[in-house]
Enzyme design. Sequence first.
Site, PDB file in Angstrom:
ATOM      1  CG  PHE A   1      37.455  38.041  43.537  1.00 45.49           C
ATOM      2  CD1 PHE A   1      37.415  36.726  43.722  1.00 45.49           C
ATOM      3  CD2 PHE A   1      37.239  38.561  41.890  1.00 45.49           C
ATOM      4  CE1 PHE A   1      37.210  35.797  42.593  1.00 45.49           C
ATOM      5  CE2 PHE A   1      37.002  37.744  41.068  1.00 45.49           C
ATOM      6  CZ  PHE A   1      36.957  36.253  41.272  1.00 45.49           C
ATOM      7  CE  LYS A   2      39.474  35.752  38.997  1.00 46.77           C
ATOM      8  NZ  LYS A   2      39.308  35.573  37.550  1.00 46.77           N
TER       9      LYS A   2
END
Length: 467
Positions: A112-113
């Site tokens: 997700f980063k």
Amino acid sequence: MKYISTRGEAGGRGFAAILLEGLAPDGGLYVSERYPAIDAATLAAWRKLSYPELAFELLSLFIDDIPADDLRALVARTYRAEVFGDPRIAPLRTLEPGVFVLGLSNGPTLAFKDIAMQFVGHAFEYELARRGGHLNVLGATSGDTGSAAEHALKGKRGVQVFMLSPLGRMSPFQQAQMFSLQDANIHNIAIEGVFDDCQDLVKAVSADLEFKRHHAIGTVNSINWARLLAQVVYYFAGYFQATATNDESVDFAVPTGNFGNICAGHVARSMGLPIGRLVLATNENDVLDEFFRTGRYRVRSAAETHETSSPSMDISKASNFERFVFDALGRDAARSRELFAEVETRRTFVLRAAERERVATFGFTSGRSVAADRLATMRDVHRRFGEVIDPHTADALKVGREHARAGTPMIVLETALAAKFNATVREAIGRDASRPARLDGLEDLPRRFTTMPVDVERLKAFIAENG
């Protein structure tokens, strides 16, 4: 829009300045002076937008010192189907009645980063070119931040990256994603300690203002406001996909260790996004669950920090948590400074009764997931739905299910593809997780990294020599 420090001594900075700075000079974290209120008409208009269009509109509310055309171009360059595998960028899928999974793991490093870090990488390069400057990016990672940052910043003009990670505490896939990079501007440093030691080193270097200025030190951890801001966008995108009208409310379940991901949800809720509850899920390192249950924030020592099968959450000192505490205290910078000074000296603080009552108005609830829970959740999802989820997402799903409310969609934030944690997947379901073909043989690539003890002077010398 201007930015202020959670500790009160720095304020009036524009976005471009804090983008490159990271921590405020007083040791606090930058926050916007206010959260723009999104009215019903704006929310209705945003519902019709593509992800890049939504990102531009939201970011524009916080960024007024980058020309609109330039910001639009940065966003368009970041959020492309070619990069994230889907034009929706963060596609929502139904898992079971009332429970949805927001897909945040389709970027270059499968975590997700990437969604925030890809924007930050383009923004760094843009701003450095505009200033004719350079930046030494210093970061700490428990697994996913490092690879996302390095893949976003490799080869970028004017940027050197120094990424600290806890020696031997990431999954083999995570290590390989970082250590196999051969780009000259990427410097991996494996610290002989735990993630909190890495994070403390980053803060110690940033606290040396003369060194920070002389060597142009910036950060990419969630202490950098730009990264957290970019994460706010997918809360809006998830909400629009899960609802038919803006009269509906949703809950989000978020696995967290450093509080950055769920803090973005707090910002979205503060702006007026109809979020009922933010469900915080921890693993065995349950510092944040303890806080929301008791009002006590108690940082663990390295010896007390458990090594778990959801390693990106093996964090016992949630540095980004300070932003929420600042808001929960009514933005009382003096009190915020007092509490986090107690953390530095006594490793703990306890909220007053009135402060706990105020925390309760922000919509947080929490829970804990341990090894047996995440394995059982991963097995259940695979058996019933044919899906393979990673252990961090399993932690969030387990806790989210416990807090689900009839009639209110529960959106679980996916954090990574399961392939990044294959040993746990194999333990849970008896077979390997699939991975993109481009990553076959990743763990066999040559590696380049430096091992270092927990020593801030050694770290500074390394940066000075290689920056």
